[in-house]
Design a protein around this motif. Sequence first.
Motif, mmCIF file in Angstrom:
data_model
loop_
_atom_site.group_PDB
_atom_site.id
_atom_site.type_symbol
_atom_site.label_atom_id
_atom_site.label_comp_id
_atom_site.label_asym_id
_atom_site.label_seq_id
_atom_site.Cartn_x
_atom_site.Cartn_y
_atom_site.Cartn_z
ATOM 1 N N GLU A 271 0.854 -1.186 0.000
ATOM 2 C CA GLU A 271 0.000 0.000 0.000
ATOM 3 C C GLU A 271 0.892 1.240 0.000
ATOM 4 N N THR A 272 0.776 2.047 -1.017
ATOM 5 C CA THR A 272 1.617 3.241 -1.128
ATOM 6 C C THR A 272 0.837 4.533 -0.965
ATOM 7 N N ALA A 273 -0.484 4.446 -0.972
ATOM 8 C CA ALA A 273 -1.345 5.614 -0.781
ATOM 9 C C ALA A 273 -2.655 5.129 -0.185
ATOM 10 N N ALA A 274 -3.437 6.059 0.331
ATOM 11 C CA ALA A 274 -4.711 5.679 0.930
ATOM 12 C C ALA A 274 -5.623 5.067 -0.128
ATOM 13 N N PRO A 275 -6.255 3.937 0.150
ATOM 14 C CA PRO A 275 -7.205 3.365 -0.806
ATOM 15 C C PRO A 275 -8.358 4.330 -1.048
ATOM 16 N N THR A 276 -9.041 4.170 -2.158
ATOM 17 C CA THR A 276 -10.166 5.040 -2.484
ATOM 18 C C THR A 276 -11.492 4.474 -2.013
ATOM 19 N N ALA A 277 -11.491 3.210 -1.546
ATOM 20 C CA ALA A 277 -12.729 2.569 -1.098
ATOM 21 C C ALA A 277 -12.364 1.395 -0.200
ATOM 22 N N PRO A 278 -13.333 0.866 0.545
ATOM 23 C CA PRO A 278 -13.068 -0.323 1.363
ATOM 24 C C PRO A 278 -12.768 -1.524 0.472
ATOM 25 N N PRO A 279 -12.190 -2.587 1.026
ATOM 26 C CA PRO A 279 -11.965 -3.793 0.235
ATOM 27 C C PRO A 279 -13.281 -4.362 -0.270
ATOM 28 N N THR B 36 0.148 -18.496 14.759
ATOM 29 C CA THR B 36 1.242 -17.553 15.018
ATOM 30 C C THR B 36 1.244 -16.347 14.079
ATOM 31 N N VAL B 37 0.282 -16.277 13.173
ATOM 32 C CA VAL B 37 0.290 -15.223 12.148
ATOM 33 C C VAL B 37 -0.693 -14.113 12.504
ATOM 34 N N VAL B 38 -0.232 -12.878 12.388
ATOM 35 C CA VAL B 38 -1.068 -11.681 12.445
ATOM 36 C C VAL B 38 -0.956 -11.025 11.079
ATOM 37 N N LYS B 39 -2.070 -10.695 10.477
ATOM 38 C CA LYS B 39 -2.059 -10.050 9.164
ATOM 39 C C LYS B 39 -1.953 -8.534 9.335
ATOM 40 N N VAL B 40 -1.161 -7.903 8.463
ATOM 41 C CA VAL B 40 -0.882 -6.468 8.607
ATOM 42 C C VAL B 40 -0.935 -5.797 7.237
ATOM 43 N N ARG B 41 -1.501 -4.596 7.217
ATOM 44 C CA ARG B 41 -1.478 -3.797 5.987
ATOM 45 C C ARG B 41 -1.482 -2.320 6.358
ATOM 46 N N GLY B 42 -0.705 -1.519 5.615
ATOM 47 C CA GLY B 42 -0.667 -0.091 5.863
ATOM 48 C C GLY B 42 0.489 0.576 5.149
ATOM 49 N N ARG B 43 0.851 1.745 5.627
ATOM 50 C CA ARG B 43 1.897 2.515 4.944
ATOM 51 C C ARG B 43 2.517 3.532 5.901
ATOM 52 N N MET B 44 3.698 4.028 5.507
ATOM 53 C CA MET B 44 4.376 5.115 6.214
ATOM 54 C C MET B 44 4.677 6.234 5.227
ATOM 55 N N SER B 45 4.785 7.430 5.759
ATOM 56 C CA SER B 45 5.191 8.569 4.939
ATOM 57 C C SER B 45 6.106 9.457 5.773
ATOM 58 N N VAL B 46 6.927 10.240 5.093
ATOM 59 C CA VAL B 46 7.906 11.101 5.762
ATOM 60 C C VAL B 46 7.729 12.532 5.271
ATOM 61 N N ALA B 47 7.758 13.497 6.201
ATOM 62 C CA ALA B 47 7.622 14.905 5.827
ATOM 63 C C ALA B 47 8.457 15.770 6.755
ATOM 64 N N ALA B 48 9.003 16.834 6.208
ATOM 65 C CA ALA B 48 9.777 17.787 7.005
ATOM 66 C C ALA B 48 8.845 18.774 7.675
ATOM 67 N N GLY B 49 9.157 19.107 8.934
ATOM 68 C CA GLY B 49 8.360 20.088 9.638
ATOM 69 C C GLY B 49 8.621 21.490 9.106
ATOM 70 N N LYS B 50 7.574 22.317 9.101
ATOM 71 C CA LYS B 50 7.695 23.688 8.610
ATOM 72 C C LYS B 50 7.238 24.669 9.678
ATOM 73 N N GLY B 51 7.636 25.919 9.533
ATOM 74 C CA GLY B 51 7.243 26.948 10.477
ATOM 75 C C GLY B 51 7.762 26.650 11.868
ATOM 76 N N LYS B 52 6.840 26.549 12.830
ATOM 77 C CA LYS B 52 7.237 26.266 14.208
ATOM 78 C C LYS B 52 7.782 24.851 14.358
ATOM 79 N N LYS B 53 7.546 24.003 13.360
ATOM 80 C CA LYS B 53 8.060 22.636 13.412
ATOM 81 C C LYS B 53 9.381 22.491 12.676
ATOM 82 N N ARG C 231 -9.771 1.321 4.919
ATOM 83 C CA ARG C 231 -8.608 2.171 5.153
ATOM 84 C C ARG C 231 -8.618 3.392 4.223
ATOM 85 N N SER C 232 -9.786 3.704 3.683
ATOM 86 C CA SER C 232 -9.861 4.761 2.672
ATOM 87 C C SER C 232 -9.945 6.158 3.269
#
Length: 395
Positions: free
Chosen positions: A133-141, A260-277, A377-378
């Motif tokens: 998953e590289t971006a938010a889905p547009t609808a539920p599965p 022993t299995v847990v199923k996982v799905r999702g994504r991470m993103s990185v951004a630089a803080g601006k202004g006060k951040k 996850r939309s």
Amino acid sequence: MSDKPSDRPSVSDEEWASFVESAREQGIGTKADVRALRKAKPPKRPKAPRASRAPKRQEPAGWRTGPAWQEMNGRAARKRKLKAVLGISLAAGLALVAVRPQLITALLPEGVTSALPSSWTDHPEDTTPLAAETAAPTAPPEPVDPHRPTLKEPFRGSPAVRWADGAAGIELPPAKATGWMSKTQVEAALKKSKEFLVAANLDPKVLRGGRPDAALKLIDPTQKDVRTQLEGWLAKPTEANDPKTVFTRFTPVEVKPAGTVVKVRGRMSVAAGKGKKAGTVEVSADYTFVYPLLKAGPGADEVARTIVRREMTFVFYDPARYRVSSGKVVIGDWMSDYGNSSCELDGDGFLHPEFESDLRTGPVPGTTGPATDPYDRSKPIERHRTAGCGTVTRS
């Protein structure tokens, strides 16, 4: 398919009688098979979950380590006031809810299904792994046939059957230089964020109710108030101060993992803080974890699934400007969403899955929230949370 499982009618006596008569007229099976069909009872209406309440808002304590921290953390604290968590009980979507031949076969007496057309019984489940998953889905599965999970196939009938297993599901985006961090530093920040998520949500000891010591040790010592806060919640959990908003824990006297299995799905993103951040880099994580469980007693074979979605922000500060510790994480905002965890039992620090065999019939007193899809996850969690306790359309 536009109908939601919870919206479809159960099989009426008239529809069942029509189905049996149709089978007789078409010559399906032997006379004994038809007699068995006539004696078979139509599906019962699904059972409803116990009444439950939604947990209250959770938030970390304020903290700072330098002159510029107070203003920045004040802004973060105001933002956290908008956060909440949503406890959701198991809805009737697990039961048979439509007149569909593939589902009716599960209710027929032993031996009768052999007389039915193969198109009614041959229904393989798509288990092809999904791409990252590289971006938010547009609808539920897409809806899947609600096959009941089994010990051998605990994710049967769930969209998670196509998700990655465990830590492999926490897939990291390609690292690139961001803000004050080089590519190498961003890569390290992503790995450290993943390490925390694994320790908090996938550690077998933690899942069995143990202390999340590995996760706690990853919190930056300069964020002492947050670690102290979380340790206090673990020692004396309450409905207002509930550690399950950060850590996934089940009570071992109640349930045990189904495999022993847990199923996982999702994504991470990185951004630089601006202004006060300015001088910060934020790693935003959004992952859903699906846990198959059994009752703790001997001989248990009914599988229930609890779905936990977590949105967390990890903040990395420029050590040239702020006093921070290398190799640690600073936890920013977090929010959690639970599917199939009894709201009635909120406040003890554990998730409490409900099993279909224990759900009582009739209306659900105290259920004020709408039905939601825990696999959706939309949209961000806060856009579909409710003030009360709702139900899930599937688990």
